[in-house]
Write a protein that holds these residues in place. Structure first.
Motif, PDB file in Angstrom:
ATOM      1  N   ASN A  62     -10.508  16.860   1.922  1.00 17.55           N
ATOM      2  CA  ASN A  62      -9.088  16.728   2.250  1.00 17.55           C
ATOM      3  C   ASN A  62      -8.363  15.839   1.249  1.00 17.55           C
ATOM      4  OD1 ASN A  62      -9.479  18.403   4.472  1.00 17.55           O
ATOM      5  ND2 ASN A  62     -10.094  16.688   5.750  1.00 17.55           N
ATOM      6  N   THR A  63      -8.694  16.073  -0.021  1.00 23.75           N
ATOM      7  CA  THR A  63      -8.033  15.405  -1.131  1.00 23.75           C
ATOM      8  C   THR A  63      -8.247  16.220  -2.398  1.00 23.75           C
ATOM      9  OG1 THR A  63      -7.938  13.388  -2.489  1.00 23.75           O
ATOM     10  CG2 THR A  63     -10.083  14.013  -1.641  1.00 23.75           C
ATOM     11  N   MET A  64      -7.415  16.000  -3.390  1.00 22.31           N
ATOM     12  CA  MET A  64      -7.709  16.490  -4.734  1.00 22.31           C
ATOM     13  C   MET A  64      -8.921  15.725  -5.247  1.00 22.31           C
ATOM     14  SD  MET A  64      -5.395  16.136  -8.208  1.00 22.31           S
ATOM     15  CE  MET A  64      -3.906  16.671  -7.377  1.00 22.31           C
TER      16      MET A  64
ATOM     17  N   VAL B 211       0.845  -1.200   0.000  1.00 20.57           N
ATOM     18  CA  VAL B 211       0.000   0.000   0.000  1.00 20.57           C
ATOM     19  C   VAL B 211       0.876   1.245   0.000  1.00 20.57           C
ATOM     20  CG1 VAL B 211      -1.854   1.263   1.155  1.00 20.57           C
ATOM     21  CG2 VAL B 211      -1.761  -1.233   1.345  1.00 20.57           C
ATOM     22  N   ASN B 212       0.577   2.172  -0.884  1.00 23.26           N
ATOM     23  CA  ASN B 212       1.267   3.459  -0.884  1.00 23.26           C
ATOM     24  C   ASN B 212       1.099   4.105   0.495  1.00 23.26           C
ATOM     25  OD1 ASN B 212       1.347   6.480  -1.179  1.00 23.26           O
ATOM     26  ND2 ASN B 212       1.905   5.941  -3.264  1.00 23.26           N
ATOM     27  N   PRO B 213       2.189   4.529   1.151  1.00 23.19           N
ATOM     28  CA  PRO B 213       2.077   5.082   2.508  1.00 23.19           C
ATOM     29  C   PRO B 213       1.158   6.301   2.615  1.00 23.19           C
ATOM     30  CG  PRO B 213       4.359   4.569   1.989  1.00 23.19           C
ATOM     31  CD  PRO B 213       3.589   4.414   0.709  1.00 23.19           C
ATOM     32  N   SER B 214       1.073   7.079   1.550  1.00 23.61           N
ATOM     33  CA  SER B 214       0.200   8.247   1.578  1.00 23.61           C
ATOM     34  C   SER B 214      -1.268   7.822   1.584  1.00 23.61           C
ATOM     35  CB  SER B 214       0.490   9.149   0.374  1.00 23.61           C
ATOM     36  OG  SER B 214      -0.296  10.319   0.407  1.00 23.61           O
ATOM     37  N   LEU B 215      -1.622   6.825   0.758  1.00 28.79           N
ATOM     38  CA  LEU B 215      -2.985   6.308   0.761  1.00 28.79           C
ATOM     39  C   LEU B 215      -3.292   5.644   2.105  1.00 28.79           C
ATOM     40  CD1 LEU B 215      -5.642   5.727  -0.756  1.00 28.79           C
ATOM     41  CD2 LEU B 215      -4.594   3.604  -1.582  1.00 28.79           C
ATOM     42  N   TRP B 216      -2.317   4.951   2.653  1.00 29.42           N
ATOM     43  CA  TRP B 216      -2.487   4.313   3.959  1.00 29.42           C
ATOM     44  C   TRP B 216      -2.791   5.363   5.031  1.00 29.42           C
ATOM     45  CZ3 TRP B 216      -3.132  -0.568   5.489  1.00 29.42           C
ATOM     46  CH2 TRP B 216      -2.927  -0.899   6.837  1.00 29.42           C
ATOM     47  N   ARG B 217      -2.093   6.482   4.977  1.00 36.61           N
ATOM     48  CA  ARG B 217      -2.337   7.579   5.929  1.00 36.61           C
ATOM     49  C   ARG B 217      -3.772   8.081   5.803  1.00 36.61           C
ATOM     50  NH1 ARG B 217      -2.422  13.136   5.805  1.00 36.61           N
ATOM     51  NH2 ARG B 217      -1.545  14.251   7.604  1.00 36.61           N
ATOM     52  N   ASN B 218      -4.238   8.230   4.565  1.00 40.31           N
ATOM     53  CA  ASN B 218      -5.613   8.670   4.359  1.00 40.31           C
ATOM     54  C   ASN B 218      -6.599   7.667   4.948  1.00 40.31           C
ATOM     55  OD1 ASN B 218      -8.157   8.564   2.248  1.00 40.31           O
ATOM     56  ND2 ASN B 218      -7.493  10.655   2.688  1.00 40.31           N
ATOM     57  N   ALA B 219      -6.326   6.371   4.758  1.00 38.12           N
ATOM     58  CA  ALA B 219      -7.208   5.336   5.303  1.00 38.12           C
ATOM     59  C   ALA B 219      -7.214   5.377   6.824  1.00 38.12           C
ATOM     60  CB  ALA B 219      -6.760   3.959   4.801  1.00 38.12           C
ATOM     61  N   GLN B 220      -6.062   5.586   7.426  1.00 37.01           N
ATOM     62  CA  GLN B 220      -5.995   5.681   8.881  1.00 37.01           C
ATOM     63  C   GLN B 220      -6.863   6.835   9.404  1.00 37.01           C
ATOM     64  OE1 GLN B 220      -1.650   6.035   9.045  1.00 37.01           O
ATOM     65  NE2 GLN B 220      -1.580   4.171  10.296  1.00 37.01           N
TER      66      GLN B 220
ATOM     67  N   ASN C 267      -8.953   1.794   0.619  1.00 33.12           N
ATOM     68  CA  ASN C 267      -9.574   3.099   0.856  1.00 33.12           C
ATOM     69  C   ASN C 267     -10.122   3.623  -0.453  1.00 33.12           C
ATOM     70  OD1 ASN C 267      -8.962   6.314   0.841  1.00 33.12           O
ATOM     71  ND2 ASN C 267      -9.646   5.636   2.857  1.00 33.12           N
ATOM     72  N   GLY C 268     -11.254   4.331  -0.377  1.00 31.29           N
ATOM     73  CA  GLY C 268     -11.872   4.884  -1.573  1.00 31.29           C
ATOM     74  C   GLY C 268     -11.524   6.330  -1.837  1.00 31.29           C
ATOM     75  N   GLY C 269     -10.640   6.897  -1.035  1.00 24.73           N
ATOM     76  CA  GLY C 269     -10.238   8.290  -1.222  1.00 24.73           C
ATOM     77  C   GLY C 269     -11.096   9.252  -0.434  1.00 24.73           C
ATOM     78  N   LEU C 270     -12.402   9.249  -0.683  1.00 23.39           N
ATOM     79  CA  LEU C 270     -13.328  10.101   0.060  1.00 23.39           C
ATOM     80  C   LEU C 270     -13.752   9.451   1.367  1.00 23.39           C
ATOM     81  CD1 LEU C 270     -15.698  11.414  -2.758  1.00 23.39           C
ATOM     82  CD2 LEU C 270     -13.902  12.679  -1.587  1.00 23.39           C
TER      83      LEU C 270
ATOM     84  N   ASN D 156      -4.241  18.373  -0.604  1.00 21.97           N
ATOM     85  CA  ASN D 156      -4.180  18.423  -2.071  1.00 21.97           C
ATOM     86  C   ASN D 156      -3.693  17.124  -2.697  1.00 21.97           C
ATOM     87  OD1 ASN D 156      -5.060  21.038  -2.035  1.00 21.97           O
ATOM     88  ND2 ASN D 156      -3.179  21.951  -2.822  1.00 21.97           N
ATOM     89  N   ARG D 157      -3.375  16.150  -1.874  1.00 20.42           N
ATOM     90  CA  ARG D 157      -2.861  14.898  -2.426  1.00 20.42           C
ATOM     91  C   ARG D 157      -3.966  14.150  -3.177  1.00 20.42           C
ATOM     92  NH1 ARG D 157       2.182  15.047  -3.292  1.00 20.42           N
ATOM     93  NH2 ARG D 157       2.056  12.778  -3.598  1.00 20.42           N
ATOM     94  N   GLY D 158      -3.570  13.348  -4.154  1.00 24.16           N
ATOM     95  CA  GLY D 158      -4.532  12.728  -5.058  1.00 24.16           C
ATOM     96  C   GLY D 158      -5.091  11.411  -4.582  1.00 24.16           C
ATOM     97  N   TYR D 159      -5.846  11.444  -3.486  1.00 26.75           N
ATOM     98  CA  TYR D 159      -6.442  10.207  -2.982  1.00 26.75           C
ATOM     99  C   TYR D 159      -7.687   9.804  -3.765  1.00 26.75           C
ATOM    100  CZ  TYR D 159      -3.420  11.456   0.877  1.00 26.75           C
ATOM    101  OH  TYR D 159      -2.327  11.811   1.623  1.00 26.75           O
ATOM    102  N   TYR D 160      -8.314  10.774  -4.417  1.00 21.78           N
ATOM    103  CA  TYR D 160      -9.542  10.498  -5.180  1.00 21.78           C
ATOM    104  C   TYR D 160      -9.328  10.876  -6.638  1.00 21.78           C
ATOM    105  CZ  TYR D 160     -14.570   9.883  -5.878  1.00 21.78           C
ATOM    106  OH  TYR D 160     -15.799   9.444  -6.300  1.00 21.78           O
ATOM    107  N   GLY D 161      -9.193  12.163  -6.917  1.00 22.78           N
ATOM    108  CA  GLY D 161      -8.734  12.580  -8.236  1.00 22.78           C
ATOM    109  C   GLY D 161      -7.216  12.563  -8.268  1.00 22.78           C
TER     110      GLY D 161
END
Length: 656
Positions: free
Chosen positions: A310-312, A98-107, A243-246, A408-413
């Motif tokens: 809290n995402t692009m 898992v990308n650590p940035s996406l993991w952070r968003n999921a947390q 995680n779905g981003g949103l 601004n990180r791209g968790y969704y877009g």
């Protein structure tokens, strides 16, 4: 009229008929050395020591459920955060897959429960993809955006009642026309109370039209692609859905719609309900075609709907939609700053967690505004220098002050596909190169590519060497040719699946991860044959005017079969007191006023038509019961119905 509409809401969610959802695979292969290195590098690129979001996401916690599994009346699970708790927690480092940035968003998104945002404003988070907000009036609650499903919304309301006392809902505000912001309304209010005037429902101008119509025409294709975007078949583990981003994912309960009682059409409109004053800012054409923010002057709080999260966000969703206007989006955020900025102490929205502190909020708004403005301006800048959408997506980079900003990180877009969307909005599909004007379709081109590249065996050998080097973007491109040239190539499909899987493990965007891993899943397991999505709830069908149905029937008409045929039908809706004429001629279906000479006249109520669409009755039964009358050449109706296609949901995507 034998038409059952398959609609997808703006997020194409509500997977109400996924019979295959229980048969999930265990998971994919381990991360390769190249993927481990790529994900490890992310830890050095972004400010992971900044823990402000974790403080905000946990601030104001009133109560958290011991277990968050929600079931429908039949006992079926419609929401299960417990499945994610097994492997995602705030103290666990990101796994290699898992990308650590996406993991952070999921947390962060996993922080669930009832939260106090400010005096008299509460949110329930983690009960669905979206948040539901409860604003305390003098006698009851004003509910903002009641989730996707009736079941999850009711569970949230019950949890609020348990911890804050029993209060009626006196009003609901729909911020915009996407289903995760209104679908659960029946879980918090009774429609009889709405009709009697006891409960008001506020919505932006155009809400009902867009809530019903968005994606009707292309609903089947969008629904199929949404399976990829939201990873409907992926297992809940660190090699599957994370995680779905949103939010984590989407609920699968009953999505409904109660038509608004009060329509807001002008920025600055002030409404006081139960002692709570709301000031609305209209933002049409931004994240949704009908959308509005809400300012609460008594509390100095700004509800941003989904215009800032809290995402692009997406300028164009991967499931498909009309391209959004990034320039207009940024201009409305600028208006928010200018109009309300000086008077805001906290901002909150329908996804993610709030933010407090005026200076911090203004900085956040400016950076979200400039995220969309930069994406627009620099994409157009490069476009005007002659670069194509594909080239622009490879060239464009955010400046550090925008790129390193967590919201601004791209968790969704993502910047890559959003920049292509900007290009598409202005220039369309054609990139200007004559070779691409009438190029071969993928299957035909693939066979020639394989031939030119020395045959399948040669490609597989070279692709395996590139895979071992970690060049997955290229191996995915090369192996696509093998699979489209020979869909029976197990070695080609297996190596392509391996390539897509590693790209998924590296993806920062939740939808990108899902798309890659769904592609790998279908290459290994084949395309499902049963189940599908159907988010055409009874509420949606009943709210749909005849014109919308006729538009849908028009795209279902099989043009080649209809060539040379002429069919004229008149329809008389007894309850609507409206009459229509339908004419098939020149292989198209047109509708309008009743025709002077028709093959048949059909008399029925809109309610009967609704029952036919919902499969509660058939045309034959409706005629037998006297609910439907056909005068004239009755077989003309059968001829017309025989020209309508039924769309297969499970069309191929990663194979020809």
């Amino acid at each position: 009229m034998k038409a059952v509409l398959v609609l997808t809401g703006a997020l194409a969610m509500a997977w109400t008929s996924l019979g295959w959802a229980q048969a999930q695979p265990i998971g994919g292969k381990p991360a390769t050395a190249a993927t481990r290195a790529a994900n490890a590098a992310v830890l050095n690129e972004l400010p992971f020591n900044d823990k402000a979001d974790f403080e905000d996401a946990q601030r104001g916690l009133v109560a958290k459920p011991d277990k968050l599994t929600i079931r429908n009346a039949k006992g079926d699970v419609v929401w299960d955060l417990e499945a994610y708790k097994q492997y995602i927690s705030i103290d666990k480092p990101a796994p290699d897959t898992v990308n650590p940035s996406l993991w952070r968003n999921a947390q962060l998104v996993m922080q669930n429960g009832l939260f106090k945002v400010s005096d008299r404003i509460y949110q329930v988070r983690g009960f669905d993809l979206s948040n539901v907000t409860f604003v305390q009036g003098n006698t009851g609650w004003i509910v903002l955006d009641p989730l996707i499903s009736e079941e999850t919304a009711k569970a949230a309301y019950d949890f609020v009642t348990q911890h804050l006392g029993s209060k009626p809902v006196v009003a609901v505000v729909y911020s915009h026309s996407h289903i995760d912001h209104y679908g659960g309304v029946r879980g918090v209010v009774n429609e009889a109370d709405v009709k009697s005037g006891k409960v008001k429902i506020f919505a932006p101008e155009g809400f009902t039209e867009h809530a019903i119509s968005e994606n009707v025409i292309a609903g089947n294709a969008m629904g199929r692609r949404a399976v990829y975007m939201y990873g409907a078949l992926l297992p809940r583990n660190d090699r599957g859905g994370v995680n779905g981003g949103l939010g984590q994912t989407v609920s699968t309960g009953t999505a409904g719609l109660i038509v608004p009682t009060d329509i807001i059409s002008k920025t600055g409109t002030e409404v006081t309900v139960d002692g709570v004053k709301m000031v609305f800012q209209m933002t049409p054409g931004t994240e949704a075609p009908a959308e509005m923010n809400t300012y609460f002057p008594q509390f100095k709080g700004m509800w941003m709907a989904e215009n800032t999260t809290n995402t692009m966000h997406n300028i164009l969703t991967l499931r498909g939609a009309q391209v959004r206007d990034a320039l207009k989006w940024s201009s409305y955020l600028n208006e928010t700053i200018d109009t309300y900025g000086k008077d805001v102490d906290f901002k909150f929205q329908a996804h993610h967690w709030p933010m407090w502190g005026n200076a911090k909020i203004i900085d956040y708004w400016k950076k979200q505004r400039d995220l969309y403005k930069y994406t627009h301006d620099q994409s157009v800048n490069l476009m005007n220098k002659g670069y194509t959408g594909e080239e622009i997506s490879e060239m464009i980079k955010l400046p550090p002050e925008l790129d390193k900003f967590w919201p601004n990180r791209g968790y969704y877009g993502t910047l890559r596909h959003n920049s292509r969307a900007v290009y598409q909005r202005y220039m369309g599909w054609y990139d200007g190169n004559p070779s691409d004007l009438n190029n071969l379709p993928p299957e035909m081109a693939a066979k020639k590519y394989v031939e030119y590249m020395g045959g399948e065996a040669a490609i597989l050998k070279r692709a395996k060497a590139d895979f071992d080097k970690g060049d997955y973007r290229w191996t995915a491109e090369a192996l696509k040719q093998v699979v489209f040239a020979n869909p029976n190539s197990k070695a080609g499909k297996d190596l392509l699946a391996d390539s897509l899987e590693q790209l998924g493990y590296q993806a920062e965007s939740g939808p990108w991860r899902s798309v890659y891993l769904m592609g790998a899943y279908e290459l290994r397991n084949g395309v499902p044959k049963a189940g599908g999505t159907d988010v055409a709830s009874p509420d949606t069908i009943k709210a749909m005017p005849p014109e919308m149905l006729f538009d849908y029937l028009s795209v279902r008409l099989n043009g080649p079969k209809a060539a040379g045929k002429k069919i004229a039908l008149n329809l008389d809706f007894t309850d609507l007191k409206k009459q229509y004429g339908l004419a098939v001629e020149n292989a198209v279906l047109n509708y309008g006023k009743p025709l002077p000479q028709a093959d048949a006249k059909i008399t029925l109520s809109k309610a009967t038509l609704d029952s036919i669409q919902l499969k509660e009755t058939t045309i034959e039964n409706a005629i037998a019961k006297g609910d439907m009358k056909v005068e004239g050449r009755r077989e003309a109706l059968g001829e017309f119905l025989g020209l309508l296609d039924s769309f297969p949901f499970w069309f191929n995507i990663v194979t020809p």
